[in-house]
Write an enzyme that holds these catalytic residues in place. Structure first.
Site, short mmCIF file in Angstrom:
data_model
loop_
_atom_site.label_atom_id
_atom_site.label_comp_id
_atom_site.label_asym_id
_atom_site.label_seq_id
_atom_site.Cartn_x
_atom_site.Cartn_y
_atom_site.Cartn_z
N ASN A 244 -37.61 -2.74 -2.60
CA ASN A 244 -36.67 -2.88 -3.71
C ASN A 244 -35.91 -1.59 -4.02
O ASN A 244 -34.79 -1.62 -4.50
CB ASN A 244 -37.41 -3.36 -4.97
CG ASN A 244 -38.68 -2.60 -5.24
OD1 ASN A 244 -39.54 -2.51 -4.36
ND2 ASN A 244 -38.82 -2.02 -6.41
N GLN B 233 -37.29 -9.26 -2.23
CA GLN B 233 -35.96 -8.71 -1.94
C GLN B 233 -35.36 -9.30 -0.67
O GLN B 233 -34.19 -9.06 -0.36
CB GLN B 233 -36.03 -7.17 -1.82
CG GLN B 233 -36.47 -6.48 -3.09
CD GLN B 233 -35.47 -6.62 -4.24
OE1 GLN B 233 -34.30 -6.96 -4.04
NE2 GLN B 233 -35.93 -6.37 -5.46
N SER C 197 -39.03 -14.36 -6.32
CA SER C 197 -38.56 -14.46 -7.71
C SER C 197 -37.13 -14.98 -7.71
O SER C 197 -36.26 -14.37 -7.06
CB SER C 197 -38.55 -13.08 -8.36
OG SER C 197 -39.63 -12.92 -9.22
N GLY C 198 -36.88 -16.05 -8.46
CA GLY C 198 -35.54 -16.63 -8.48
C GLY C 198 -34.48 -15.68 -9.01
O GLY C 198 -33.35 -15.66 -8.52
N HIS C 199 -34.83 -14.84 -9.99
CA HIS C 199 -33.79 -14.03 -10.65
C HIS C 199 -33.26 -12.90 -9.79
O HIS C 199 -32.30 -12.24 -10.16
CB HIS C 199 -34.29 -13.50 -12.00
CG HIS C 199 -35.28 -12.39 -11.91
ND1 HIS C 199 -34.94 -11.07 -12.07
CD2 HIS C 199 -36.62 -12.40 -11.69
CE1 HIS C 199 -36.03 -10.32 -11.97
NE2 HIS C 199 -37.06 -11.11 -11.73
N THR D 174 -46.51 -27.47 -17.73
CA THR D 174 -45.29 -28.26 -17.51
C THR D 174 -44.24 -27.40 -16.83
O THR D 174 -44.05 -26.24 -17.18
CB THR D 174 -44.78 -28.81 -18.86
OG1 THR D 174 -45.83 -29.60 -19.43
CG2 THR D 174 -43.54 -29.65 -18.69
N CYS E 264 -36.55 5.22 -15.33
CA CYS E 264 -35.96 6.35 -16.06
C CYS E 264 -36.62 6.47 -17.43
O CYS E 264 -36.61 5.52 -18.20
CB CYS E 264 -34.47 6.14 -16.24
SG CYS E 264 -33.59 6.71 -14.82
N1 PLP Z 1 -41.82 -7.37 -5.76
C1 PLP Z 1 -40.64 -6.75 -5.61
C2 PLP Z 1 -40.29 -6.16 -4.27
C3 PLP Z 1 -39.76 -6.63 -6.67
O1 PLP Z 1 -38.59 -6.01 -6.49
C4 PLP Z 1 -40.13 -7.18 -7.91
C5 PLP Z 1 -39.23 -7.00 -9.08
O2 PLP Z 1 -38.57 -5.99 -9.23
C6 PLP Z 1 -41.35 -7.84 -8.03
C7 PLP Z 1 -42.18 -7.91 -6.94
C8 PLP Z 1 -41.78 -8.46 -9.33
O3 PLP Z 1 -40.96 -9.55 -9.62
P1 PLP Z 1 -40.97 -10.28 -11.05
O4 PLP Z 1 -40.92 -9.19 -12.07
O5 PLP Z 1 -39.77 -11.14 -11.04
O6 PLP Z 1 -42.24 -11.05 -11.16
#
Ligand code: PLP
Length: 676
Positions: A158, A186, A206-208, A244, A333
């Protein structure tokens, strides 16, 4: 318009995903466990999204569960694996170990530690070292593989975007009994994973991170891999994950996964690499000496991680933010400075690169026009810093300088006093850490240094600066020019004050006392000869007070109550402006930020002033000297620097010093303070 280049932190929700989520909330709001028509329509969304996820991830077999995000997926996988390991190894003579990549997201090592302790396993947890390029040391992994019970490796990092060699890891694990967890967060939508064709036991997403809403994620579990539910309850997801379903999230994720294949929503890898190259060129043009912290050829085409010599991450983030370009520090930060990146440290990069890393990341649906505009603004950031005498070659024309400037580092204050008329300046209490910055500051302004003074016994930094800045000699103790009664700098004059073992220097302006550089001496030692409201400027300032006075010191030691809250919210600002005519609104951002950012348009009830934190002490006497004192409202980017300024001014006796809570980021549309 904001340019958002922090996609590895999170992404905006894609338009079709927003529409699908809204539709799920408005029309298909049923509970997918209900057997009536409304429930069945919701169930169809769940089934379709799961099928799309299987197709995208190459997971025709095994389980594909909806979870709240990668963190939950990681917990479930780690719990499942460790519970099986506990049973398998109950009778083993030599306990196995658990391995995770040294550059893993915190969620993985923390989950290992947590469940290892909670299940009473107490197994050894080891970090798989990475090389200078951020790739796992496969020889090391091969040697540990026979002992490993669980191996956790990310598909792409990430912070750096470095893509792991999953084939190499799989080969290194050959013959090992280890279960394998891959953090695919990622990688989703950016590279093929073909989960079912590998020996990967668990993979989380992670969807977001790919344009779906927050709160939805996926966990893949290979057929036959051990599984223990993290959540027990109503038996949803086949009894494997109760609760749910997050229908809006699932519908949104489904829309994103469908868009991956529509041929127009997402860019090809080659196009994304082209965007990255353009951004990389703009960065190199803007910041001389910039280094990239990971080799692009080994990285996702959507991530750039870089460091610039002499420019801290915090400063770069401030300047990018002022230009409306949202990037992030290489690592978290803190309030005043970016913490060094543990990922870059694990790669063996020098400390300065770990401490000054900045990450720029975009999503695979990025628009070319946005990249173009980002390049333009990046170049403008470089130019703004150059115009402030930072960042590379000297400006062609000397920069203006007049008055008192405070440089601050690790609690130490160094004071620079400049006079525009004579082109002369004096340096007081330089530190080794600040010596380069001082030399650069002096050179960019074309100043002649009349003296480098110390309030403490002579320091190596002062001696060095005297040499490099060509200060005329000879000098007496503390760097005072031999035989001089006073040092004249236009309207300002410096005089020596004797204070036992240490020295102090009194600054007079227009023949009136203005301030005293007191070094590390206690203000009480100045005695009754000094006006109780004269500013006292210390050499150490761990509490960020900028300055003190005898009166402020006395009221603090007499047990005056701590400074009350200084923060103003929108209603508070409106009320204040209504009550007082001629309030001052002060921008405490640095000049390069002010140059780039939209200046707030203020209505005519207020008077605007720019005074960065470095020049604040010079402005204190003006704000404190008015009768009656007019309200002073500080603002900055986030509200942190302005709060420091307001607290400092309050402590000096100003009853109406305030800080705009949340900073400019929260205030763009306020009528009292609009971005113009
Ligand atoms: N793993 C990686 C490589 C990530 O970049 C992140 C989020 O920054 C996570 C795990 C954790 O994801 P979440 O906070 O959406 O559960």
């Amino acid at each position: 318009m904001d340019i958002y280049l922090d996609a590895n932190a999170t992404t905006p929700v894609l338009a079709p995903a927003r529409a699908a989520a809204l539709h799920a909330m408005q029309e298909h709001y049923g509970n997918p466990s209900s057997i009536h028509g409304t429930g069945l329509r919701a169930r169809a969304i769940v089934d379709r999204t799961r099928e799309l996820a299987r197709a995208t991830l190459g997971a025709s077999t095994g389980r594909m569960l909806f979870v709240s995000g990668a963190t939950e997926g990681i917990q479930t996988a780690v719990l499942s694996a460790l519970r099986a390991i506990r049973e398998r190894h109950a009778t083993a003579s030599r306990p196995p170990c658990l391995l995770h990549g040294a550059t893993e997201h915190k969620a993985v090592p923390e989950a290992l530690r947590h469940w290892n302790a909670l299940l009473g396993l107490d197994l050894e947890v080891l970090a798989i070292p990475v090389d200078r390029d951020g790739r796992h040391d496969l020889d090391w992994l091969r040697r540990q593989a026979p002992r490993a019970a669980l191996v956790c490796t990310m598909a792409a990092n990430n912070e750096t975007g470095v893509v792991s060699d999953l084939d190499g890891i799989e080969a290194a694990l050959q013959g090992s009994p280890a279960l394998w967890l891959v953090d695919g967060v990622q990688a989703l939508g950016k590279m093929a994973l073909d989960l079912a064709s590998r020996r990967i036991d668990y993979a989380c997403f992670s969807g977001h991170k790919l344009y779906a809403p927050k709160g939805i994620g996926l966990l893949y579990v290979r057929e036959g891999a051990p599984f223990t539910p993290l959540m027990a309850g109503g038996g949803q997801e086949g009894g494997l994950r109760s609760g749910t379903e997050n229908m809006a999230g699932i519908a949104g994720l489904g829309a994103v996964l469908a868009a991956l294949d529509d041929g127009h929503s997402f860019r090809s890898a080659a196009t994304l690499a082209g965007y990255r190259d353009r951004l990389a060129t703009a960065l190199q043009d803007a910041f001389p000496g910039l280094v990239f912290n990971a080799p692009p050829a080994l990285c996702l085409p959507t991530t750039l991680n870089f460091s610039v010599p002499g420019l801290e991450a915090r400063l770069l983030l401030d300047v990018f933010d002022a230009a409306g370009v949202r990037v992030s520090g290489g690592s978290a930060c803190g309030a005043s400075r970016a913490l060094p990146s543990e990922v870059l440290a694990a790669m063996g990069l020098p400390t300065w690169r770990c401490a000054s890393a900045v990450r720029l990341s975009f999503g695979p649906a990025e628009e070319e026009a946005v990249v173009e505009q980002a390049c333009e603004r990046i170049r403008a950031c470089g130019a703004a810093l150059r115009a402030s005498g930072l960042n590379g070659p000297q400006p062609r024309q000397a920069l203006p300088a007049d008055g008192l400037l405070r440089l601050h580092e690790d609690g130490a204050n160094c004071w620079l006093l400049a006079d525009a008329g004579s082109g002369r300046c004096v340096v007081v209490d330089p530190t080794t850490g600040l010596a380069d910055r001082i030399a650069q500051w002096v050179a960019a302004r074309g100043l002649q240094v009349a003296a480098v003074l110390c309030t403490t016994p002579e320091t190596p930094a002062a001696r060095l600066l005297r040499q490099t800045l060509g200060v005329p000699g000879p000098v007496e103790a503390g760097g005072w020019p031999r035989g001089a009664e006073s040092l004249a700098l236009g309207r300002r004059t410096l005089l020596r004050l004797a204070l036992d073992a240490t020295r102090a220097y009194a600054l007079r302006q227009d023949d009136r006392p203005r301030a005293i550089f007191i070094g590390t001496a206690s203000p009480a030692r100045l005695g009754g000869a000094v006006d109780p409201d004269t500013l006292l400027l210390p050499a150490r300032d761990d509490a960020d007070r900028f300055a003190t006075t005898l009166r402020a010191e006395r009221s603090a030691s007499a047990g005056a109550p701590a400074t009350p809250g200084v923060e103003l919210d929108p209603a508070g600002l409106a009320a204040l402006l209504g009550r007082f005519a001629g309030a001052m609104v002060v921008d405490v951002r640095e000049s390069y930020e002010q140059r780039l950012g939209a200046r707030p348009a203020l209505d005519d009830r207020v008077q605007f002033q720019a005074a960065s934190l470095s020049t604040l002490a010079d402005a204190f006497p003006e704000w404190l000297g008015q009768a009656p004192m007019r309200p002073v409202v500080f603002f900055c980017r986030s509200g942190q620097r302005s709060a420091r300024a307001a607290r400092a001014l309050r402590r000096l006796g100003h009853p109406q010093a305030w800080s705009l809570v949340g900073g400019l980021a929260q205030w763009p549309a306020e009528p009292a303070l609009r971005n113009g």
